[in-house]
Design a protein around this motif. Structure first.
Motif, PDB file in Angstrom:
ATOM      1  N   ALA A  66      15.373   4.554  52.609  1.00 13.98           N
ATOM      2  CA  ALA A  66      16.112   6.317  52.504  1.00 13.98           C
ATOM      3  C   ALA A  66      16.894   6.954  53.416  1.00 13.98           C
ATOM      4  O   ALA A  66      16.495   7.061  54.042  1.00 13.98           O
ATOM      5  CB  ALA A  66      14.643   6.958  52.144  1.00 13.98           C
ATOM      6  N   TRP A  67      18.110   7.027  52.692  1.00 13.43           N
ATOM      7  CA  TRP A  67      18.859   7.134  53.551  1.00 13.43           C
ATOM      8  C   TRP A  67      19.354   8.999  53.656  1.00 13.43           C
ATOM      9  O   TRP A  67      19.597   9.140  55.402  1.00 13.43           O
ATOM     10  CB  TRP A  67      20.237   7.429  52.682  1.00 13.43           C
ATOM     11  N   LEU A  68      18.720  10.056  53.017  1.00  9.07           N
ATOM     12  CA  LEU A  68      18.565  11.239  53.192  1.00  9.07           C
ATOM     13  C   LEU A  68      17.865  12.307  53.094  1.00  9.07           C
ATOM     14  O   LEU A  68      17.025  12.162  52.049  1.00  9.07           O
ATOM     15  CB  LEU A  68      19.839  12.134  52.418  1.00  9.07           C
ATOM     16  N   ASP A  69      17.440  13.118  54.309  1.00  8.92           N
ATOM     17  CA  ASP A  69      16.002  14.524  53.337  1.00  8.92           C
ATOM     18  C   ASP A  69      16.851  15.455  53.205  1.00  8.92           C
ATOM     19  O   ASP A  69      17.464  16.056  55.086  1.00  8.92           O
ATOM     20  CB  ASP A  69      15.013  13.608  54.635  1.00  8.92           C
ATOM     21  N   ARG A  70      15.504  16.039  53.065  1.00 10.53           N
ATOM     22  CA  ARG A  70      16.103  17.934  53.180  1.00 10.53           C
ATOM     23  C   ARG A  70      17.760  18.432  53.200  1.00 10.53           C
ATOM     24  O   ARG A  70      18.227  18.696  54.188  1.00 10.53           O
ATOM     25  CB  ARG A  70      15.550  18.381  54.529  1.00 10.53           C
ATOM     26  N   VAL A  71      18.195  18.411  51.746  1.00 15.01           N
ATOM     27  CA  VAL A  71      19.663  18.785  51.580  1.00 15.01           C
ATOM     28  C   VAL A  71      19.162  19.735  50.949  1.00 15.01           C
ATOM     29  O   VAL A  71      18.269  20.498  49.682  1.00 15.01           O
ATOM     30  CB  VAL A  71      19.963  17.667  50.499  1.00 15.01           C
ATOM     31  N   GLU A  72      19.836  20.724  51.678  1.00 17.70           N
ATOM     32  CA  GLU A  72      19.982  21.993  51.457  1.00 17.70           C
ATOM     33  C   GLU A  72      20.678  22.910  51.383  1.00 17.70           C
ATOM     34  O   GLU A  72      21.885  22.813  52.145  1.00 17.70           O
ATOM     35  CB  GLU A  72      19.121  23.191  52.667  1.00 17.70           C
ATOM     36  N   CYS A  73      21.269  22.755  50.182  1.00 15.80           N
ATOM     37  CA  CYS A  73      22.424  23.324  49.087  1.00 15.80           C
ATOM     38  C   CYS A  73      21.977  24.967  49.044  1.00 15.80           C
ATOM     39  O   CYS A  73      21.113  26.023  48.859  1.00 15.80           O
ATOM     40  CB  CYS A  73      22.896  22.877  48.280  1.00 15.80           C
ATOM     41  N   GLY A  74      23.386  25.732  49.553  1.00 16.63           N
ATOM     42  CA  GLY A  74      23.067  26.736  49.117  1.00 16.63           C
ATOM     43  C   GLY A  74      24.107  27.622  48.503  1.00 16.63           C
ATOM     44  O   GLY A  74      25.459  26.697  48.146  1.00 16.63           O
TER      45      GLY A  74
END
Length: 298
Positions: A66-74
């Protein structure tokens, strides 16, 4: 390393969101995932300008990292890769319920307008064709993306990539992987660069690749393939000759591309002379008949 997105085991519009990193496809965890992030992911995938986040997922362990976590786009982020996220961690999420599963809407606004075309079927995004070859199993590789056909750059194009393209075309094993616009240069967009297939993928979409809009590639680098053509129709008369009096065109037995001899052959010149003489004779006969008809009327 460069990162790429895909939807795993899908029709192109719905599935588990994955990111390519360190030579491996891995999951994106759904922690802090919002519709804005989903929207930018769909745009990056070329699968529309919005989508939904699926939440009713089965239990089970994630296969692979699992490479990516908590991606938060604004609102200030215009690309998925601009969005802040937690540091890379192979153990960010270990349950299938924590993976990001999205469904994109398949729509995209036309530039400068607010018109939304009818969503194309998801399978349309998997279209591929071979152009400029002896038949539909050889030629310049073009893929359908964002409503138009575009080419594949020949950077790193090899037999493994050709094998996948031929499989997706339904044309059997690959015979050769061609570069340097061997089957002619296109004029549309270039959709893919530096395709890196293992040779076992069902389609080019499942291979790692860079988007082709960087401007680093030109159409003189259009990739092409020559497939074995099992079950493929043979060349039509139109493909073998453009017309009876034009430059002859034939298929290169190695490349499978239609090529021109670059000059008129002697038999064609003789045929042109004979046909010209017959045409002049026919016009003379018609003129004589017209004169006789006028004389009879007087």
């Amino acid at each position: 390393d460069f990162m790429a997105l895909r939807l795993e085991n899908t029709d192109g519009c719905s599935g588990h969101l994955q990111v390519f990193y360190n030579g491996t496809w891995g999951s994106v965890c759904s922690n802090s995932m919002t519709l804005k992030t989903v929207s930018l992911a769909c745009k990056e995938l070329g699968s529309g300008d919005g989508g939904t986040l699926e939440t009713r997922l089965p239990y089970g362990r994630v296969s692979g990292p699992a490479w990516l976590d908590r991606v938060e786009c604004g609102e200030r982020n215009s690309s998925f890769w601009q969005c802040p996220s937690a540091p890379w961690d192979p153990q960010s999420c270990d349950d299938l319920r924590d993976e990001t599963h999205i469904t994109c809407n398949g729509n995209s606004e036309l530039p400068g307008t607010s018109i939304r075309p009818v969503p194309a079927p998801c399978w349309a995004q998997e279209k591929i064709r071979a152009v400029g070859g002896e038949n539909g199993c050889s030629g310049r590789v073009e893929v359908w993306h964002r409503g138009s056909w575009g080419t594949v750059c020949d950077d790193s194009w090899d037999m493994q990539d050709a094998e996948v393209a031929c499989r997706q075309l339904g044309c059997g094993p690959a015979v050769s992987a061609l570069d340097k616009a061997a089957c002619g240069e296109a004029t549309g967009p270039i959709w893919l660069e530096q395709v890196e297939c293992q040779g076992t993928e069902p389609s080019l979409r499942d291979c790692w690749a860079r988007p082709g809009d960087s401007g680093a590639c030109r159409h003189k680098e259009d990739a092409a393939v020559n497939c074995s053509g099992l079950g493929c129709p043979g060349p039509t008369p139109l493909q073998v000759w453009c017309c009876p009096f034009c430059v002859p065109v034939h298929a290169d037995p190695i490349r499978g591309c239609l090529i021109s001899s670059g000059k008129l052959s002697m038999p064609i010149i003789i045929i042109c002379i004979i046909m010209g003489a017959l045409l002049c004779l026919l016009l003379a006969l018609l003129a004589g008949q017209v004169r006789s008809a006028r004389a009879g009327c007087r």
